[in-house]
Design a protein around this motif. Structure first.
Motif, short mmCIF file in Angstrom:
data_model
loop_
_atom_site.label_atom_id
_atom_site.label_comp_id
_atom_site.label_asym_id
_atom_site.label_seq_id
_atom_site.Cartn_x
_atom_site.Cartn_y
_atom_site.Cartn_z
N MET A 5 0.86 -1.17 0.00
CA MET A 5 0.00 0.00 0.00
C MET A 5 0.90 1.23 0.00
SD MET A 5 -3.58 0.71 0.45
CE MET A 5 -3.53 -0.75 -0.51
N ALA A 6 1.38 1.60 -1.19
CA ALA A 6 2.29 2.75 -1.30
C ALA A 6 2.26 3.24 -2.73
CB ALA A 6 3.70 2.34 -0.90
N LYS A 7 1.22 3.96 -3.06
CA LYS A 7 1.09 4.46 -4.42
C LYS A 7 2.04 5.63 -4.61
CE LYS A 7 -2.65 6.62 -6.09
NZ LYS A 7 -4.06 6.77 -6.52
N THR A 8 2.90 5.55 -5.63
CA THR A 8 3.80 6.68 -5.91
C THR A 8 3.09 7.65 -6.86
OG1 THR A 8 4.77 5.45 -7.73
CG2 THR A 8 5.88 5.30 -5.61
N LEU A 9 3.50 8.89 -6.77
CA LEU A 9 2.90 9.94 -7.61
C LEU A 9 4.00 10.57 -8.46
CD1 LEU A 9 0.77 11.72 -4.85
CD2 LEU A 9 0.02 9.91 -6.42
N ARG A 10 3.66 10.92 -9.69
CA ARG A 10 4.64 11.58 -10.56
C ARG A 10 4.78 13.06 -10.22
NH1 ARG A 10 6.67 8.20 -10.42
NH2 ARG A 10 6.39 6.25 -11.49
N ASP A 11 3.68 13.66 -9.76
CA ASP A 11 3.70 15.11 -9.53
C ASP A 11 3.67 15.45 -8.04
OD1 ASP A 11 3.62 15.78 -12.31
OD2 ASP A 11 1.54 15.10 -12.30
N ASP A 12 4.24 16.58 -7.73
CA ASP A 12 4.19 17.06 -6.35
C ASP A 12 2.75 17.37 -5.97
OD1 ASP A 12 6.92 16.96 -6.06
OD2 ASP A 12 7.22 19.03 -6.74
N PRO A 13 2.36 17.07 -4.73
CA PRO A 13 1.02 17.46 -4.30
C PRO A 13 0.86 18.98 -4.36
CG PRO A 13 2.29 16.52 -2.47
CD PRO A 13 3.12 16.37 -3.70
N ALA A 14 -0.33 19.41 -4.72
CA ALA A 14 -0.56 20.84 -4.98
C ALA A 14 -0.27 21.70 -3.76
CB ALA A 14 -2.01 21.05 -5.43
N ASP A 15 -0.52 21.18 -2.56
CA ASP A 15 -0.37 22.00 -1.36
C ASP A 15 1.02 21.92 -0.75
OD1 ASP A 15 -0.68 19.34 -0.69
OD2 ASP A 15 -1.71 19.79 1.20
N ALA A 16 1.94 21.20 -1.41
CA ALA A 16 3.25 20.97 -0.78
C ALA A 16 4.19 22.12 -1.07
CB ALA A 16 3.84 19.66 -1.28
N GLU A 17 4.79 22.67 0.00
CA GLU A 17 5.73 23.78 -0.15
C GLU A 17 7.16 23.34 0.03
OE1 GLU A 17 4.60 26.86 2.58
OE2 GLU A 17 2.51 26.78 1.94
N VAL A 18 7.38 22.33 0.87
CA VAL A 18 8.76 21.97 1.21
C VAL A 18 9.10 20.60 0.64
CG1 VAL A 18 8.66 23.39 3.28
CG2 VAL A 18 8.24 20.94 3.45
N LEU A 19 10.41 20.39 0.48
CA LEU A 19 10.91 19.19 -0.19
C LEU A 19 10.46 17.90 0.49
CD1 LEU A 19 12.87 18.22 -2.41
CD2 LEU A 19 14.68 18.23 -0.69
N SER A 20 10.56 17.83 1.82
CA SER A 20 10.22 16.57 2.50
C SER A 20 8.74 16.25 2.32
CB SER A 20 10.57 16.67 3.99
OG SER A 20 9.91 17.77 4.59
N HIS A 21 7.91 17.26 2.33
CA HIS A 21 6.48 17.07 2.12
C HIS A 21 6.25 16.47 0.73
CE1 HIS A 21 2.23 19.14 2.20
NE2 HIS A 21 2.16 17.88 1.90
N LYS A 22 6.85 17.10 -0.28
CA LYS A 22 6.68 16.63 -1.65
C LYS A 22 7.15 15.19 -1.79
CE LYS A 22 7.48 21.26 -3.50
NZ LYS A 22 8.49 22.18 -4.04
N LEU A 23 8.38 14.93 -1.32
CA LEU A 23 8.96 13.60 -1.56
C LEU A 23 8.28 12.50 -0.76
CD1 LEU A 23 12.77 14.44 -1.74
CD2 LEU A 23 11.26 13.71 -3.60
N LEU A 24 7.97 12.77 0.50
CA LEU A 24 7.37 11.72 1.33
C LEU A 24 5.97 11.37 0.82
CD1 LEU A 24 8.63 12.83 4.85
CD2 LEU A 24 9.32 10.79 3.60
N VAL A 25 5.25 12.36 0.29
CA VAL A 25 3.94 12.07 -0.29
C VAL A 25 4.11 11.36 -1.62
CG1 VAL A 25 1.86 13.10 -1.30
CG2 VAL A 25 2.71 13.93 0.90
N ARG A 26 4.97 11.89 -2.50
CA ARG A 26 5.14 11.29 -3.83
C ARG A 26 5.64 9.85 -3.75
NH1 ARG A 26 8.93 14.47 -7.32
NH2 ARG A 26 8.85 12.48 -8.39
N ALA A 27 6.53 9.57 -2.79
CA ALA A 27 7.09 8.22 -2.69
C ALA A 27 6.19 7.27 -1.90
CB ALA A 27 8.48 8.28 -2.06
N GLY A 28 5.02 7.76 -1.46
CA GLY A 28 4.06 6.87 -0.79
C GLY A 28 4.38 6.55 0.65
N TYR A 29 5.06 7.45 1.33
CA TYR A 29 5.38 7.24 2.75
C TYR A 29 4.29 7.77 3.68
CZ TYR A 29 10.17 5.76 1.70
OH TYR A 29 11.25 5.07 1.25
#
Lengths: 566, 566
Positions: free
Chosen positions: B13-37
């Motif tokens: 259960m870890a869907k990866t995303l190609r795009d940064d989430p729209a509300d993400a401002e900082v790198l860790s937020h973007k990456l941890l969401v995109r990588a399914g963490y």
């Protein structure tokens, strides 16, 4: 095994008490407080001291290992949850005052999670898009919150408690059956490893919704659940879920129904006494309002109606008892003298004991009058048979007919086949093999982790204190320095050697505490092996005692170490 | 090492995303969401998916091991806490809207713990009675709650977050110093094992009270703290705690103070422009009300007053800016033209830059008039020097005088010498060696466990995704089946062998997903080693790639297994 830590009692935050706490009613509460495992912080809210935290962590580890073994994936969801998903499923309201509700600084509504069906459903909705992404089982070990009306029984029923909750997601009923079976097996392994005596009992699903459900019950006097156990076969069920088979009988030869004058007998007791018959010969007809409409519930006169069962049957409709006002304008309803043979306008449901062909004395729908030889299926029709009576000791086992025994138990686990209730409310679909959306079917499964510690304390104790099994004990061996400097030195030396070999050691190195007090504390704390450095310390001889059996043996230090590291 | 589990991506259960989430401002937020963490559940409230939960558990384990190593005892206190102890210390009110407050079904007031000083103090009050029971260090790893006004930056600043909090209890200041030093060392080991780049910075204690305090700051662009770093010596401090030494200068030769007409110059800007001098030649006098009494704060005209520092200095007294009304009936206070040389009735505090001997242009306490050559210590007295100016890039290092560099950082740990604030409020005494009660002195120490994961993601990433170090990574090796049945079979076979040797394996066995997508996901997820079963699978040759360096090597399966299990 790697080097394990030595925990010194001289530094340990675990004050033992000689007396039971004043507010303690149940054994586990008394012992866990007295032995310094837990302390009460507020009503139903507990703090776990170092020894208690170790036991809790051991239970957690066992649960985690067995959940991982069935391929379940561990996650961690928040405990502070937004209202919206719980509105969508209706549980924001349905949960009633047991739900802790709060607002954030902006006035948004939140709750403290009692269980997480909604949030897991939304998580899978976000993560899974195809049948290929399923089945999946997700679990977490997390604090849960329920605002119990009367928190009692120590950590058996707290308002904040640790729970393992898991959820399965499948595209087919067969898949759900398999996920359910996996959980059933994992739970059996968990409770066996914990060393808990338990029974798997058929259960009703209750407010959770869904179809099949079983409880894992640990027999204990302190238990708040009652279950029916068959002494002959392997049947066991929560008393709410025992059931009774419908067995029609032959009514041939029963005379026609006949009215009998029965002045001033509006209750079963007055009626049975007046006629000189047992209450079981009479038919009791309880009137309830189901969403405002009057329904009559028929049961034998000697049985109690379990309103919980009635409510569960008619849910989500509301069920209330009728009041005097409900009889006004209803000449067909004669209070105290209701009989099913005259109730054309009222729906009639009955216990299976009111089977077709059974004959009864019941109300004649006239003041001060009853009727006898009123036969089910001949003189009246039952619209629906539902299981509503309170189960009694000696009721027949639905499987083999033997008289059931009733016992008290602690619910330590519960597994549910939820079905599609949550998926419907939150619209959880995935694309099926044929390219069309399929609604997902779910299971929900819980283990009370903190409650399991209390159940263990209930089942594994004697008059001296707690008796932990090896896998859950806060240490493997409790080393007691029973004397002065010489004994303390030996005790610490042995402890260090044991720890180096991976043995978890608790050592009582307290200065100024008598050997007697140390022995009493060791038995109260309940570590499986007690090693005493006492009067033969100078010779290098110690005593090894088994906490459970009380067997003791004198051994050289080397022998004792060899024994404990074997 | 025992058999480790193989985690199959086909079931994860870890869907990866190609795009940064729209509300993400900082790198860790973007990456941890995109990588399914992680996934967002509500504003500032996060769910940890399986990979994220594994990283979190690894951080927890490291923290636990190092806390145990300094003899700290793990406990678990509730998150739902009664109001009373927080009333006793004043924090129920002082915490303001950041505190989540709620009521139970009986109307009792509760809070969700932001930190647990009060409850630990009461616990030790219950458990410890003698100096012999101390020192003790207790810790827990637990969800904490703070209702942030603007939760942002993903899990860097959540409203529910995982924290290790610990508390030390000592009878003497020396003891507290030792407990503090033990924590400082443990924190250094923890952050080193985590692989975090960090600085230990002098800090102010803030609302927590107490004296000495240091922060562990991890430099990162996304950080919400600013710290001053000396490029020459090892000085580093939160900008709130930099300090400036008081250095008196010789005022001999400075002419007598003299009034100068300065029409329409009520601000520093207008004054400096009108006179053609730099703002730094002028003395700015800010009037504030401390518990209602007017106090003047003097700083060089080119510096800003940090109101947070002023408030911290005068706490618990309230500090407000003066308003127009405060000037009525006060002819000694001429708005826009205040100078310390005429303020007999007003307490005057100043920045150390206003050292004795320094000469200033400042207000003459008359409309449209200033005075020049006003010398500190000659023409006016400073009642108290306090550090109140906002630190700027280039300010001198208090240790070596080199110009400081300002950097952004994430606060990952904070250690406090609380002293007796909580022990006083809750009357925590133990019997001392002389038989008389001794008030206990405390320390409070925190590590943001979930925040540390975000800090790691900030510091260990490249343009392809996350790059975990071995100890915190969700797996040791990411096996990619880059092809069809043959590659998948080899990938699963290798995975099984690695797992049997205790290696934690994540294997991408997804059918119908291209090798390119799998490579992209592997780099995004950031497991340290990537093993690819690709086009030479038939020969038993795989590729092993180092995620960090990008170095790749072709090896036989046996060589690869030997390398990974070495």
């Amino acid at each position: 095994m790697a080097n394990a830590p030595v925990q010194r009692m001289s530094q340990l935050m675990a004050k033992t008490l000689r007396d039971d706490p004043a507010d303690a009613e149940v054994l586990s509460h008394k012992l866990l407080v007295r032995a310094g495992y837990v302390r009460r912080t507020a009503a139903g809210i507990w703090s776990w001291l170092p020894l208690g935290k170790k036991v809790l962590a051991n239970v957690e580890r066992i649960v985690r290992e067995e959940m991982d073994a069935i391929g379940a994936q561990e996650v961690l969801l928040p405990a502070l949850l937004p209202r919206e998903p719980y509105d969508a499923t209706g549980r924001w309201d349905e949960y009633g005052p047991e739900l802790f509700r709060l607002q954030d600084r902006k006035g948004g509504d939140y709750l403290l999670g009692p269980t997480h069906e909604e949030i897991f459903t939304l998580l899978v909705k976000d993560q899974a898009s195809s049948y290929k992404d399923l089945p999946v089982i997700l679990y977490q070990i997390q604090s849960k919150y329920r605002d119990e009306a009367r928190p009692r029984a120590g950590i058996l029923r707290g308002r904040e408690f640790l729970m393992k909750d898991s959820y399965s997601f499948d595209v087919s009923d067969e898949g759900l059956g398999e996920s359910y079976a996996l959980h059933r097996q994992a739970y059996q392994r968990i409770f066996e490893r914990l060393g808990l005596d338990y029974r798997i009992c058929a259960a009703t699903a209750g407010a959770m919704g869904g179809s099949k459900s079983e409880e894992f019950l640990a027999p204990a006097e302190a238990g708040e659940d009652t279950f029916a156990d068959c002494p002959n076969c392997d049947f066991a069920a929560n008393t709410e879920a025992v059931g009774f088979a419908l067995s029609p009988v032959d009514a041939e030869g029963v005379p026609a129904a006949e009215e009998i004058p029965t002045p001033d007998t509006p209750t079963i007791e007055t009626l049975a006494a007046s006629l000189g018959v047992p209450a079981s010969a009479t038919l009791k007809n309880l009137l309830v309002k189901v969403d405002g409409e009057i329904v009559a519930v028929g049961v034998p006169g000697d049985r109690e109606v379990d309103m919980g069962k009635v409510e569960a049957h008619f849910a989500p409709a509301s069920v209330e008892l009728v009041t005097a006002e409900d009889f006004t304008g209803r000449p067909d309803l004669v209070r105290g003298y209701v009989g099913p043979q005259g109730l054309e306008k009222v729906r009639y449901v009955a216990d299976p004991r009111v089977a077709p062909g059974t004959a009864w004395i019941t109300g004649a729908n006239k003041e001060h009058t009853h009727a006898k030889n009123v036969v089910s299926g001949r003189d009246f029709e039952v619209d629906e048979y539902i299981d509503v009576v309170v189960v009694q000791e000696g009721d027949p086992c639905p499987r083999c007919g033997t008289g059931l025994v009733l016992d008290r138990a602690i619910e330590i686990g519960h597994i549910f086949q939820l079905g599609r209730k949550y998926a419907d409310a939150l619209k959880l679909d995935v694309l099926g093999q044929n390219g069309k959306p399929v609604r997902v079917t779910m299971g929900s499964y819980g283990i009370g982790v903190s409650r399991a510690v209390a159940a263990l304390a209930e089942q594994h104790a004697d008059d001296k204190g707690l008796v932990w099994s090896k896998e859950v004990a806060p240490a493997d061996v409790h080393v007691v320095a029973a004397g002065k400097a010489l004994q303390t030195e030996l005790a610490l030396d042995v402890s260090g050697k044991l720890a180096a070999a991976g043995v978890r050691v608790l050592v009582d190195d307290r200065a100024g505490v008598s050997p007697g007090v140390k022995f009493t504390d060791a038995e109260l704390i309940g570590v499986p092996q007690i090693l005493v450095a006492g009067r033969r310390s100078a010779e290098g001889v110690v005593e090894l005692k088994d906490r459970r059996t009380g067997e003791r043996e004198e051994l050289t230090v080397d022998e004792a170490i060899a024994r404990l590291t074997a």
